[in-house]
Scaffold this motif. Structure first.
Motif, PDB file in Angstrom:
ATOM      1  N   LYS A 249      21.938  34.962  36.544  1.00  0.00           N
ATOM      2  CA  LYS A 249      20.647  35.612  36.887  1.00  0.00           C
ATOM      3  C   LYS A 249      20.962  37.103  36.967  1.00  0.00           C
ATOM      4  N   ASN A 250      20.054  38.021  36.354  1.00  0.00           N
ATOM      5  CA  ASN A 250      20.223  39.499  36.501  1.00  0.00           C
ATOM      6  C   ASN A 250      21.621  40.065  36.235  1.00  0.00           C
ATOM      7  N   GLU A 251      22.344  39.377  35.376  1.00  0.00           N
ATOM      8  CA  GLU A 251      23.567  39.599  34.831  1.00  0.00           C
ATOM      9  C   GLU A 251      24.528  39.646  36.090  1.00  0.00           C
ATOM     10  N   SER A 252      24.589  38.521  36.752  1.00  0.00           N
ATOM     11  CA  SER A 252      25.474  38.429  37.982  1.00  0.00           C
ATOM     12  C   SER A 252      26.788  38.177  37.580  1.00  0.00           C
ATOM     13  N   LEU A 253      27.293  37.617  36.231  1.00  0.00           N
ATOM     14  CA  LEU A 253      28.703  37.617  35.873  1.00  0.00           C
ATOM     15  C   LEU A 253      29.305  38.889  35.595  1.00  0.00           C
ATOM     16  N   LYS A 254      28.702  39.817  35.207  1.00  0.00           N
ATOM     17  CA  LYS A 254      29.048  40.954  34.571  1.00  0.00           C
ATOM     18  C   LYS A 254      30.128  41.572  35.530  1.00  0.00           C
ATOM     19  N   PRO A 255      29.881  41.961  37.028  1.00  0.00           N
ATOM     20  CA  PRO A 255      30.950  42.508  37.817  1.00  0.00           C
ATOM     21  C   PRO A 255      32.171  41.482  37.885  1.00  0.00           C
ATOM     22  N   LEU A 256      31.909  40.189  37.752  1.00  0.00           N
ATOM     23  CA  LEU A 256      33.131  39.183  37.529  1.00  0.00           C
ATOM     24  C   LEU A 256      33.840  39.398  36.276  1.00  0.00           C
ATOM     25  N   GLU A 257      33.051  39.648  35.255  1.00  0.00           N
ATOM     26  CA  GLU A 257      33.932  39.937  34.136  1.00  0.00           C
ATOM     27  C   GLU A 257      34.695  41.357  33.975  1.00  0.00           C
ATOM     28  N   GLN A 258      34.057  42.362  34.529  1.00  0.00           N
ATOM     29  CA  GLN A 258      34.558  43.451  34.645  1.00  0.00           C
ATOM     30  C   GLN A 258      35.878  43.724  35.462  1.00  0.00           C
ATOM     31  N   ARG A 259      35.652  42.791  36.376  1.00  0.00           N
ATOM     32  CA  ARG A 259      36.819  42.716  37.634  1.00  0.00           C
ATOM     33  C   ARG A 259      37.945  42.046  36.791  1.00  0.00           C
ATOM     34  N   ALA A 260      37.747  40.952  36.107  1.00  0.00           N
ATOM     35  CA  ALA A 260      38.761  39.918  35.463  1.00  0.00           C
ATOM     36  C   ALA A 260      39.541  40.592  34.464  1.00  0.00           C
ATOM     37  N   GLY A 261      39.093  41.617  33.683  1.00  0.00           N
ATOM     38  CA  GLY A 261      39.802  42.442  32.638  1.00  0.00           C
ATOM     39  C   GLY A 261      40.273  41.309  31.622  1.00  0.00           C
ATOM     40  N   SER A 262      41.443  42.094  31.377  1.00  0.00           N
ATOM     41  CA  SER A 262      42.364  40.922  30.081  1.00  0.00           C
ATOM     42  C   SER A 262      43.291  40.010  30.995  1.00  0.00           C
ATOM     43  N   ASN A 263      43.575  40.047  32.293  1.00  0.00           N
ATOM     44  CA  ASN A 263      44.671  39.422  32.914  1.00  0.00           C
ATOM     45  C   ASN A 263      43.915  38.235  33.804  1.00  0.00           C
ATOM     46  N   MET A 264      42.902  37.940  33.744  1.00  0.00           N
ATOM     47  CA  MET A 264      42.136  36.812  34.435  1.00  0.00           C
ATOM     48  C   MET A 264      40.835  36.365  33.747  1.00  0.00           C
ATOM     49  N   THR A 265      40.197  35.423  34.278  1.00  0.00           N
ATOM     50  CA  THR A 265      38.860  34.851  33.778  1.00  0.00           C
ATOM     51  C   THR A 265      38.134  35.161  35.006  1.00  0.00           C
ATOM     52  N   ILE A 266      36.923  34.955  34.849  1.00  0.00           N
ATOM     53  CA  ILE A 266      35.706  35.291  36.019  1.00  0.00           C
ATOM     54  C   ILE A 266      35.887  34.334  37.020  1.00  0.00           C
ATOM     55  N   LEU A 267      36.710  32.912  36.743  1.00  0.00           N
ATOM     56  CA  LEU A 267      36.817  32.262  37.763  1.00  0.00           C
ATOM     57  C   LEU A 267      38.314  32.237  38.446  1.00  0.00           C
ATOM     58  N   SER A 268      39.096  33.105  38.350  1.00  0.00           N
ATOM     59  CA  SER A 268      39.993  33.307  38.906  1.00  0.00           C
ATOM     60  C   SER A 268      40.190  34.687  39.531  1.00  0.00           C
ATOM     61  N   GLY A 269      41.097  34.787  40.897  1.00  0.00           N
ATOM     62  CA  GLY A 269      41.383  35.926  41.447  1.00  0.00           C
ATOM     63  C   GLY A 269      42.957  36.096  41.832  1.00  0.00           C
ATOM     64  N   ASP A 270      43.076  37.100  42.641  1.00  0.00           N
ATOM     65  CA  ASP A 270      44.605  37.410  43.186  1.00  0.00           C
ATOM     66  C   ASP A 270      45.072  36.252  44.142  1.00  0.00           C
ATOM     67  N   SER A 271      44.106  35.522  44.691  1.00  0.00           N
ATOM     68  CA  SER A 271      44.386  34.690  45.833  1.00  0.00           C
ATOM     69  C   SER A 271      44.031  33.284  45.402  1.00  0.00           C
ATOM     70  N   TYR A 272      43.501  32.860  44.229  1.00  0.00           N
ATOM     71  CA  TYR A 272      42.950  31.512  43.902  1.00  0.00           C
ATOM     72  C   TYR A 272      43.043  31.472  42.174  1.00  0.00           C
ATOM     73  N   SER A 273      43.026  30.253  41.585  1.00  0.00           N
ATOM     74  CA  SER A 273      43.346  29.994  40.311  1.00  0.00           C
ATOM     75  C   SER A 273      41.947  29.415  39.743  1.00  0.00           C
ATOM     76  N   GLN A 274      41.851  29.605  38.477  1.00  0.00           N
ATOM     77  CA  GLN A 274      40.666  28.832  37.889  1.00  0.00           C
ATOM     78  C   GLN A 274      40.689  27.259  38.013  1.00  0.00           C
ATOM     79  N   GLU A 275      41.592  26.739  38.157  1.00  0.00           N
ATOM     80  CA  GLU A 275      41.532  25.396  38.371  1.00  0.00           C
ATOM     81  C   GLU A 275      40.817  24.860  39.848  1.00  0.00           C
ATOM     82  N   GLU A 276      41.350  25.848  40.874  1.00  0.00           N
ATOM     83  CA  GLU A 276      40.790  25.595  42.105  1.00  0.00           C
ATOM     84  C   GLU A 276      39.587  25.786  42.202  1.00  0.00           C
ATOM     85  N   VAL A 277      39.023  26.892  41.475  1.00  0.00           N
ATOM     86  CA  VAL A 277      37.393  27.156  41.501  1.00  0.00           C
ATOM     87  C   VAL A 277      36.813  25.748  40.698  1.00  0.00           C
TER      88      VAL A 277
END
Length: 324
Positions: A249-277
Motif C-alpha cells: 500500500k502506497n509503496e510501503s515495501l520500498k523503504p524495506l527494499e532500500q534498507r535491505a540492499g544486496s545483503n538482506m531481504t525485506i524480511l530480514s534485519g540485523d537482529s532477526y532472520s527471514q525465517e523468523e519473520v
C-alpha cells in the motif's frame, strides 16, 4: 544498601518536585499527611495524576507515546515525538512542549541534543537573549527543544512502566505485548502513508527509517498464541497492518527494499532472520482464522492468509513479492 539509597534519593527527588509544583502551604501539609509508602507507590501516584481529568483520546495518545518511549529501540527527539503523536491521531494531536510544561513533566524530561557540540556558547546566547523579546525567546526555546531527546525522568520510572502485568483499560501503562503492538501498528501506518506527502527533511524521514529498520522486530516480540496477551481487537489491527504493508500500500515495501540492499531481504534485519519473520507471519495468519466472523474484511483472508498458511515459504512470498 546502595540500591536502597538510590531508591530513597529518587523518592525524595520526586517528592520535592511534586511539592514544589503544588506551591501552597495548605495543600502541601495535606500531601505530607498521606505520603506514598515507597518509590513504586509514588510512581503509581504520578501516573494516576498525569491521567486525571483527561479525555479518553488524551489518555490513549499518552499511553501510546509512553509505550514508544519505554520499548523503542533508539531515541527520538521532541520534534519526532510531536509528529508521531500526530500520526497516531491526526484529529486529536497533543503538543509535547505544552504537556512538558504541565503534569507530563513529572514522568518525562528533555535531554541531550542529537547534534550536540562540545563548544559552550552560553555567554553568546545570554547576550542574544537580552536583546530578544519574550516571543522570540519562546520560539528559540521551542526550536532548541525540538532537537533534544525525549525520555523518562529516570531508568527506574521507565522500568516501572515496563513491569506492568496488566493495567486497567483507562490507565497509561500497558503490557509488553500491547506496547510492541502499538509500535508495530504505528510503524505500519508510517510505511503506508502516501510518499508524496512526506517531506525530505525534518522528523519524517527519521520515523520512516525507524519503521523500516525496526518495525518487524517489534512484530516478532508479540506472540499471537499467548493466552490473554493480545485481545481480538488488537489482533485485528495487527493483522490489518501486516496486510497493508505486504500488499505494498502506497509503496510501503520500498523503504524495506532500500534498507535491505544486496545483503538482506525485506524480511530480514540485523537482529532477526527471514525465517523468523515468515514463521511469525504464518502464526498471525492462523490467528486471523480464529477471530469472530466479520471481524476482518473478507479480502484479507481471501487474498493473503489462505494461500500463505497452506505454503508459507512459497505461496506467500510469491503473492506479495510480485507487488515490489
Amino acid at each position: 544498601m546502595l540500591l536502597t539509597c538510590y531508591s530513597a534519593f529518587l523518592y525524595i527527588d520526586h517528592m520535592m518536585r511534586r511539592l514544589n509544583a503544588i506551591g501552597r502551604e495548605g495543600p502541601i501539609t495535606k500531601e505530607l499527611d498521606s505520603l506514598p509508602e515507597n518509590t513504586p507507590a509514588l510512581y503509581h501516584a504520578l501516573f494516576e495524576e498525569c491521567q486525571k481529568s483527561r479525555t479518553s483520546e488524551d489518555r490513549e495518545l499518552l499511553r501510546n507515546l509512553l509505550a514508544w518511549l519505554a520499548y523503542m529501540k533508539t531515541k527520538f527527539t521532541v520534534a519526532e515525538a510531536n509528529l508521531l503523536v500526530e500520526i497516531m491521531n491526526k484529529e486529536h494531536a497533543l503538543s509535547i512542549e505544552e504537556e512538558l510544561d504541565g503534569r507530563l513533566s513529572r514522568l518525562l524530561r528533555i535531554s541531550g541534543d542529537r547534534e550536540q557540540t562540545e563548544q559552550d556558547e552560553s555567554s553568546e546566547n545570554e547576550d542574544r537573549q537580552e536583546n530578544a523579546n519574550e516571543e522570540q525567546e519562546e520560539a528559540e526555546d521551542r526550536a532548541e527543544d525540538a532537537n533534544n531527546f525525549l525520555g523518562f525522568q529516570e531508568r527506574s520510572l521507565k522500568a516501572y512502566f515496563r513491569n506492568a502485568i496488566q493495567d486497567h483499560p483507562s490507565g497509561l501503562r500497558c503490557t509488553s505485548a500491547e506496547a510492541h503492538a502499538i509500535i508495530f501498528r504505528t510503524c505500519a501506518t508510517i510505511l503506508t502513508m502516501p510518499k508524496k506527502n512526506q517531506k525530505p527533511s525534518g522528523p519524517g524521514p527519521k520515523l520512516l527509517d525507524y519503521a523500516s529498520i525496526w518495525g518487524l522486530s517489534h512484530l516478532l516480540q508479540i506472540d499471537p498464541d499467548e493466552e490473554g496477551s493480545i485481545s481480538d481487537d488488537l489482533a485485528k489491527t495487527i493483522i490489518e497492518s501486516i496486510y497493508n504493508v505486504f500488499t505494498n500500500k502506497n509503496e510501503s515495501l520500498k523503504p524495506l527494499e532500500q534498507r535491505a540492499g544486496s545483503n538482506m531481504t525485506i524480511l530480514s534485519g540485523d537482529s532477526y532472520s527471514q525465517e523468523e519473520v515468515l514463521s511469525a507471519l504464518s502464526s498471525w495468519g492462523k490467528r486471523a482464522f480464529r477471530l469472530s466472523p466479520n471481524q476482518l474484511p473478507y479480502g484479507i483472508l481471501d487474498c493473503a492468509y489462505i494461500p500463505y498458511v497452506r505454503n508459507q515459504y512459497a505461496t506467500y512470498t510469491d503473492l506479495f513479492f510480485s507487488d515490489i
